[in-house]
Design a protein around this motif. Structure first.
Motif, mmCIF file in Angstrom:
data_model
loop_
_atom_site.group_PDB
_atom_site.id
_atom_site.type_symbol
_atom_site.label_atom_id
_atom_site.label_comp_id
_atom_site.label_asym_id
_atom_site.label_seq_id
_atom_site.Cartn_x
_atom_site.Cartn_y
_atom_site.Cartn_z
ATOM 1 N N LEU A 262 0.826 -1.206 0.000
ATOM 2 C CA LEU A 262 0.000 0.000 0.000
ATOM 3 C C LEU A 262 0.864 1.261 0.000
ATOM 4 N N ARG A 263 1.943 1.224 0.763
ATOM 5 C CA ARG A 263 2.832 2.386 0.857
ATOM 6 C C ARG A 263 3.488 2.685 -0.492
ATOM 7 N N ILE A 264 3.987 1.644 -1.150
ATOM 8 C CA ILE A 264 4.653 1.836 -2.444
ATOM 9 C C ILE A 264 3.634 2.193 -3.521
ATOM 10 N N GLY A 265 2.508 1.478 -3.504
ATOM 11 C CA GLY A 265 1.488 1.644 -4.527
ATOM 12 C C GLY A 265 1.551 0.525 -5.549
ATOM 13 N N VAL A 266 0.445 -0.193 -5.728
ATOM 14 C CA VAL A 266 0.437 -1.317 -6.658
ATOM 15 C C VAL A 266 0.754 -0.854 -8.077
ATOM 16 N N GLU A 267 0.267 0.318 -8.454
ATOM 17 C CA GLU A 267 0.539 0.823 -9.801
ATOM 18 C C GLU A 267 2.025 1.018 -10.028
ATOM 19 N N GLN A 268 2.728 1.511 -9.003
ATOM 20 C CA GLN A 268 4.168 1.716 -9.118
ATOM 21 C C GLN A 268 4.900 0.381 -9.212
ATOM 22 N N ILE A 269 4.436 -0.606 -8.437
ATOM 23 C CA ILE A 269 5.032 -1.939 -8.499
ATOM 24 C C ILE A 269 4.874 -2.527 -9.894
ATOM 25 N N TYR A 270 3.654 -2.435 -10.434
ATOM 26 C CA TYR A 270 3.415 -2.999 -11.763
ATOM 27 C C TYR A 270 4.249 -2.279 -12.822
ATOM 28 N N LYS A 271 4.358 -0.972 -12.727
ATOM 29 C CA LYS A 271 5.144 -0.210 -13.691
ATOM 30 C C LYS A 271 6.603 -0.661 -13.688
ATOM 31 N N HIS A 272 7.137 -0.900 -12.495
ATOM 32 C CA HIS A 272 8.529 -1.348 -12.371
ATOM 33 C C HIS A 272 8.702 -2.728 -13.001
ATOM 34 N N GLU A 273 7.814 -3.649 -12.673
ATOM 35 C CA GLU A 273 7.926 -5.013 -13.190
ATOM 36 C C GLU A 273 7.694 -5.054 -14.700
ATOM 37 N N TRP A 274 6.762 -4.249 -15.182
ATOM 38 C CA TRP A 274 6.490 -4.178 -16.615
ATOM 39 C C TRP A 274 7.736 -3.742 -17.377
ATOM 40 N N SER A 275 8.408 -2.714 -16.879
ATOM 41 C CA SER A 275 9.603 -2.211 -17.551
ATOM 42 C C SER A 275 10.679 -3.292 -17.637
ATOM 43 N N LEU A 276 10.868 -4.030 -16.550
ATOM 44 C CA LEU A 276 11.897 -5.065 -16.534
ATOM 45 C C LEU A 276 11.555 -6.216 -17.475
ATOM 46 N N THR A 277 10.296 -6.640 -17.481
ATOM 47 C CA THR A 277 9.923 -7.757 -18.349
ATOM 48 C C THR A 277 10.031 -7.379 -19.818
ATOM 49 N N GLN A 278 9.697 -6.132 -20.139
ATOM 50 C CA GLN A 278 9.817 -5.705 -21.537
ATOM 51 C C GLN A 278 11.275 -5.699 -21.978
ATOM 52 N N THR A 279 12.169 -5.335 -21.068
ATOM 53 C CA THR A 279 13.598 -5.382 -21.386
ATOM 54 C C THR A 279 14.037 -6.815 -21.642
ATOM 55 N N ILE A 280 13.565 -7.739 -20.828
ATOM 56 C CA ILE A 280 13.923 -9.151 -20.999
ATOM 57 C C ILE A 280 13.398 -9.680 -22.327
ATOM 58 N N VAL A 281 12.118 -9.434 -22.613
ATOM 59 C CA VAL A 281 11.521 -9.924 -23.857
ATOM 60 C C VAL A 281 12.242 -9.338 -25.072
ATOM 61 N N GLU A 282 12.468 -8.042 -25.038
ATOM 62 C CA GLU A 282 13.090 -7.363 -26.179
ATOM 63 C C GLU A 282 14.457 -7.948 -26.504
ATOM 64 N N ASN A 283 15.205 -8.296 -25.468
ATOM 65 C CA ASN A 283 16.558 -8.813 -25.689
ATOM 66 C C ASN A 283 16.571 -10.306 -25.996
ATOM 67 N N LEU A 284 15.763 -11.092 -25.318
ATOM 68 C CA LEU A 284 15.791 -12.534 -25.553
ATOM 69 C C LEU A 284 15.191 -12.918 -26.894
ATOM 70 N N GLN A 285 14.212 -12.143 -27.373
ATOM 71 C CA GLN A 285 13.564 -12.509 -28.636
ATOM 72 C C GLN A 285 14.508 -12.412 -29.829
ATOM 73 N N ASN A 286 15.592 -11.696 -29.657
ATOM 74 C CA ASN A 286 16.546 -11.525 -30.756
ATOM 75 C C ASN A 286 17.712 -12.510 -30.695
ATOM 76 N N LEU A 287 17.714 -13.382 -29.680
ATOM 77 C CA LEU A 287 18.810 -14.340 -29.540
ATOM 78 C C LEU A 287 18.525 -15.595 -30.350
ATOM 79 N N SER A 288 19.500 -16.032 -31.103
ATOM 80 C CA SER A 288 19.374 -17.273 -31.859
ATOM 81 C C SER A 288 19.312 -18.459 -30.908
ATOM 82 N N GLY A 289 18.382 -19.365 -31.161
ATOM 83 C CA GLY A 289 18.269 -20.555 -30.321
ATOM 84 C C GLY A 289 17.399 -20.379 -29.102
ATOM 85 N N VAL A 290 16.784 -19.209 -28.947
ATOM 86 C CA VAL A 290 15.900 -18.954 -27.806
ATOM 87 C C VAL A 290 14.465 -18.835 -28.315
#
Length: 377
Positions: A262-290
């Motif tokens: 509640l103190r942090i805010g669920v919206e802020q938590i989701y925004k943080h996790e969303w940014s990290l997952t998009q970075t992972i997807v963007e980089n892994l999707q371009n790797l050969s064999g993945v």
């Protein structure tokens, strides 16, 4: 990076609350009038109140504590359904939903339809509409797949359920604390959740929100400290669903974790996790064999990214990530065999990476480099 299983590290406030509980609360709520017993009761009330604010329901007594989301789901499913009832669920469900349903199919003759999804985890609402019958009692859906990370349209499913006189049960294992949830606004009649994931609390905690108009048959019977002269389980909430001495240290930690969210805010938590997952997807999707599974880059998802390395068993990949790089992930079937069938990974399983609010950018960068090296053999 295994937050979908258990968030870590726990906030200092959670550790302090649990330590204080073990040190000073040697009493069982409702079973005594001494100070420690009363303090334990106040702790449970505080936890219920915090959860009601976080999840959008008015009466804190409408949440029953459980050992985990699995026990909460069992209470909801077995406590509601009767012989001859029909259930609509999805192919993305965890075994904590599927196995109780299959048990009731075998022992009580209930009927179940599992709705398929596409490769990105999206469900066809028109197909769901066609499945309703006169005896449809319950619609069950995970809010987010623990394999694909996709987010299901639970509001729309709840609307369909109510139009046909059915109850909506949501498995919030991957969204409570990570994604905004308002049970009254979303039309959720029952919501099962764990305490040790997005709520940042300890393992062995969880609960079930139960709409005030729903009366479940208790799955545990015993002492509650109330109506003790009666042979039957009390009919008052939450006592009706909480037999036995509760996990006061765990609930103390759960309350502190929920307050932190509640103190942090669920919206802020989701925004943080969303940014990290998009970075992972963007980089892994371009790797050969993945091979990535689940929603594409930019599509809605929680903090889960699953993948497979060609010519390498997922268990091997997870082993190397742990031993060579110090990265904790989950490999295998993730207790969702139907989900793997939809993702076309039944023969292999998958590696699941899951981030949380405490995950840092440098950790994501380390993961990407590690997978790139492993993909080269």
């Amino acid at each position: 990076m295994d937050h979908a299983a258990t968030s870590w590290p726990k906030p200092e406030a959670v550790i302090n609350a649990m330590t204080e509980s073990v040190t000073f609360m040697a009493g069982s709520p409702g079973r005594g009038t001494h100070g420690m017993s009363l303090q334990a009761g106040r702790t449970m009330n505080k936890a219920r109140s915090t959860l009601s604010k976080l999840l959008g329901f008015g009466n804190p007594n409408d949440v029953a504590f459980a050992q985990n989301a699995t026990m909460a789901l069992n209470l909801a499913i077995k406590g509601l359904l009767q012989p001859g009832d029909h259930v609509i669920s999805t192919m993305l469900e965890h075994n904590s939903v599927r196995r109780p349903l299959e048990f009731l199919k075998r022992t009580q003759g209930i009927e179940v339809n599992y709705v398929p999804v596409d490769l990105s985890g999206q469900i066809n609402l028109e197909a769901v509409k066609k499945l309703f019958r006169t005896n449809t009692k319950l619609v069950i859906a995970t809010h987010s797949s623990n394999l694909l990370g996709c987010i299901l349209p639970v509001e729309e499913l709840a609307r369909l359920a109510h139009e046909h006189g059915a109850v909506m049960l949501v498995d919030g294992a991957q969204t409570v604390g990570n994604l905004p949830v308002d049970v009254e606004r979303m039309g959720i009649d029952m919501l099962a959740f764990p305490g040790h994931k997005g709520l940042l609390g300890p393992q062995g905690t969880g609960g079930l929100y139960i709409h005030p108009d729903i009366n479940l048959e208790p799955q545990m019977h015993g002492g509650t400290g109330s109506q003790s002269a009666e042979p039957e389980q009390p009919d008052i909430r939450p006592d009706r669903y909480e037999a036995g001495t509760p996990n006061i240290p765990g609930i103390s930690g759960l309350a502190a974790g929920a307050e932190e969210v509640l103190r942090i805010g669920v919206e802020q938590i989701y925004k943080h996790e969303w940014s990290l997952t998009q970075t992972i997807v963007e980089n892994l999707q371009n790797l050969s064999g993945v091979k990535l599974i689940g929603p594409a880059l930019g599509e809605p998802r929680t903090g889960i990214v699953s993948f497979i390395l060609e010519n390498q068993d997922p268990a091997q990949t997870a082993f190397h990530l742990d031993r060579k790089y110090g990265i904790a992930v989950r490999a295998g079937y993730h207790c969702t065999p139907l989900g793997h069938a939809q993702a076309q990974t039944t023969e292999t399983g998958a590696v699941r990476v899951s981030v949380g609010y405490t995950t840092q950018e440098y950790e994501v960068e380390t993961l990407i480099r590690a997978v790139a090296e492993l993909s080269k053999g």
